[in-house]
Scaffold this motif. Structure first.
Motif, PDB file in Angstrom:
ATOM      1  N   GLU A  53      17.900  21.296  61.824  1.00  0.00           N
ATOM      2  CA  GLU A  53      17.540  20.955  60.263  1.00  0.00           C
ATOM      3  C   GLU A  53      17.515  22.690  59.593  1.00  0.00           C
ATOM      4  O   GLU A  53      18.046  22.546  58.467  1.00  0.00           O
ATOM      5  CB  GLU A  53      16.335  20.345  60.001  1.00  0.00           C
ATOM      6  N   GLU A  59      21.375  23.305  59.140  1.00  0.00           N
ATOM      7  CA  GLU A  59      21.983  22.619  58.194  1.00  0.00           C
ATOM      8  C   GLU A  59      21.554  23.306  56.657  1.00  0.00           C
ATOM      9  O   GLU A  59      22.257  23.041  55.786  1.00  0.00           O
ATOM     10  CB  GLU A  59      21.688  21.011  58.150  1.00  0.00           C
ATOM     11  N   ASP A  60      20.146  23.246  56.609  1.00  0.00           N
ATOM     12  CA  ASP A  60      19.616  23.960  55.303  1.00  0.00           C
ATOM     13  C   ASP A  60      20.426  25.051  55.016  1.00  0.00           C
ATOM     14  O   ASP A  60      20.820  25.329  53.825  1.00  0.00           O
ATOM     15  CB  ASP A  60      18.039  23.876  55.281  1.00  0.00           C
ATOM     16  N   THR A  71      32.117  25.579  52.266  1.00  0.00           N
ATOM     17  CA  THR A  71      31.197  25.068  53.585  1.00  0.00           C
ATOM     18  C   THR A  71      31.860  25.567  54.778  1.00  0.00           C
ATOM     19  O   THR A  71      33.188  25.308  55.097  1.00  0.00           O
ATOM     20  CB  THR A  71      31.110  23.476  53.472  1.00  0.00           C
TER      21      THR A  71
END
Length: 134
Positions: A97, A100-101, A113
């Protein structure tokens, strides 16, 4: 000129939202500086700057070598006469997480990205100082 890293001026924050490559300075185990070009995101509300990178990079090794207390680091960007530096204590984050953040923040700032990388980690810098002329 010094500024509060958690409450920057509008112009300082605006400068950090522009597309600029930055430098990250980490201390090598012998104390000498290691400076590399990186993309940086700035989160004044959370009090962090973040750099995404490969877990096998020299910059990650330098941060890990500093031990559990983290490494004192600086990130900086320059555009002609404007410049901004953020200083703080870096730690490595490998949780999915957190990565991803950090990738989402990078994509927002840099307009792309990054390709998936299972070895990606985040150098998360708890900010202690900000300065610049933006």
């Amino acid at each position: 000129m010094a500024t509060d890293p958690r409450n920057p001026t509008d112009s300082y924050l605006g400068f950090w939202r522009e597309y600029h490559m930055c430098t990250l300075t980490t201390p090598r185990p012998d104390g000498t500086p290691h400076v590399v070009a990186v993309g940086v995101t700035y989160d004044p509300g959370g009090g962090y700057a973040r750099v995404i990178t490969n877990k096998n990079s020299r910059k990650v090794a330098n941060v890990l070598a500093a031990g559990a207390e983290g490494a004192r680091v600086a990130v900086c960007q320059v555009d002609r006469g404007r410049w901004a530096t953020l200083e703080g204590v870096a730690r490595i984050r490998a949780e999915a997480e957190a990565v991803e953040d950090a990738v989402a923040r990078y994509a927002e700032r840099y307009g792309r990205t990054p390709t998936p990388n299972p070895d990606r980690v985040v150098i998360e810098i708890a900010l202690t100082r900000a300065m610049g002329r933006a």
